[in-house]
Design an enzyme around this catalytic site. Structure first.
Site, PDB file in Angstrom:
ATOM      1  NE  ARG A 148      20.037  22.156  18.927  1.00  0.00           N
ATOM      2  CZ  ARG A 148      19.600  22.546  17.743  1.00  0.00           C
ATOM      3  NH1 ARG A 148      18.641  23.433  17.657  1.00  0.00           N
ATOM      4  NH2 ARG A 148      20.105  22.048  16.649  1.00  0.00           N
TER       5      ARG A 148
ATOM      6  NE  ARG B 155      17.595  19.279  16.854  1.00  0.00           N
ATOM      7  CZ  ARG B 155      17.800  19.323  15.564  1.00  0.00           C
ATOM      8  NH1 ARG B 155      17.096  20.107  14.816  1.00  0.00           N
ATOM      9  NH2 ARG B 155      18.714  18.590  14.992  1.00  0.00           N
TER      10      ARG B 155
ATOM     11  CG  ASP C 130      15.659  23.246  15.662  1.00  0.00           C
ATOM     12  OD1 ASP C 130      16.554  24.106  15.621  1.00  0.00           O
ATOM     13  OD2 ASP C 130      15.218  22.681  14.642  1.00  0.00           O
TER      14      ASP C 130
ATOM     15  CG  ASP D  85      14.755  25.799  12.314  1.00  0.00           C
ATOM     16  OD1 ASP D  85      15.939  26.039  12.621  1.00  0.00           O
ATOM     17  OD2 ASP D  85      14.302  24.651  12.178  1.00  0.00           O
TER      18      ASP D  85
END
Length: 171
Positions: A82, A91, A94, A96
């Site tokens: 990343r 990307r 990712d 989250d």
């Protein structure tokens, strides 16, 4: 143990394999148990250009603090290459932290519930697959936000695209 929900996405390289491998990385951590993973979903980039994203949501149990979980997610992102050249850049991976138990966190490093989660179909739809009755602390049932993202393109993607040819009895 704390029940947490993670959102994973990628639009560079072999996104499907990267997402599968990232879930395995999470599962291999001694302080994380992966409870469930949603289907894969393809969605258009939001507030960005580039190729479509592949997304998945994961429900985990963890003994890590929210900050430690964030550090693990960032470490896994780094492992998969990343880079952050600019906001909303394409990307390789990712991760989250979307929800961390029933906690509300607002620190410079981490905001939970994730501040844009209810405005993104690529988060709402996979999370609802995992738990149709999911409640977002301070916001209510996630189901109530489905109409808000109905105009965003998202499609479920089969993991295996192969088809087995069958012969008819007369062939």
């Amino acid at each position: 143990m704390t029940l947490a929900y993670l959102g994973l996405g990628a639009n560079l390289g072999d996104a499907r394999q990267t997402l599968k491998d990232a879930v395995v990385c999470l599962a291999q951590h001694a302080s994380v148990t992966v409870l469930a993973k949603s289907s894969f979903y393809r969605s258009a980039p939001v507030d960005a250009g580039g190729d479509d994203y592949l997304n998945v949501a994961a429900a985990i149990d963890t003994t890590l603090s929210a900050q430690q979980l964030l550090a693990l997610c960032l470490s896994i992102e780094h492992h998969f290459g990343r880079e952050r050249p600019f906001r909303n850049a394409p990307r390789t991976l990712d991760l989250d932290v979307l929800l961390y138990g029933q906690e509300t966190i607002d620190s410079p490093q981490l905001v939970v519930p994730h501040p844009r989660m209810t405005r993104r179909a690529f988060v709402v739809v996979p999370l609802l697959e995992l738990d149709p009755a999911l409640e977002i602390p301070g916001l209510g049932l996630l189901q109530g936000f489905l109409a808000d993202v109905a105009d965003q393109r998202i499609e479920r993607v089969e993991v295996c695209q192969c088809r087995i040819a069958t012969r008819s009895p007369s062939s």
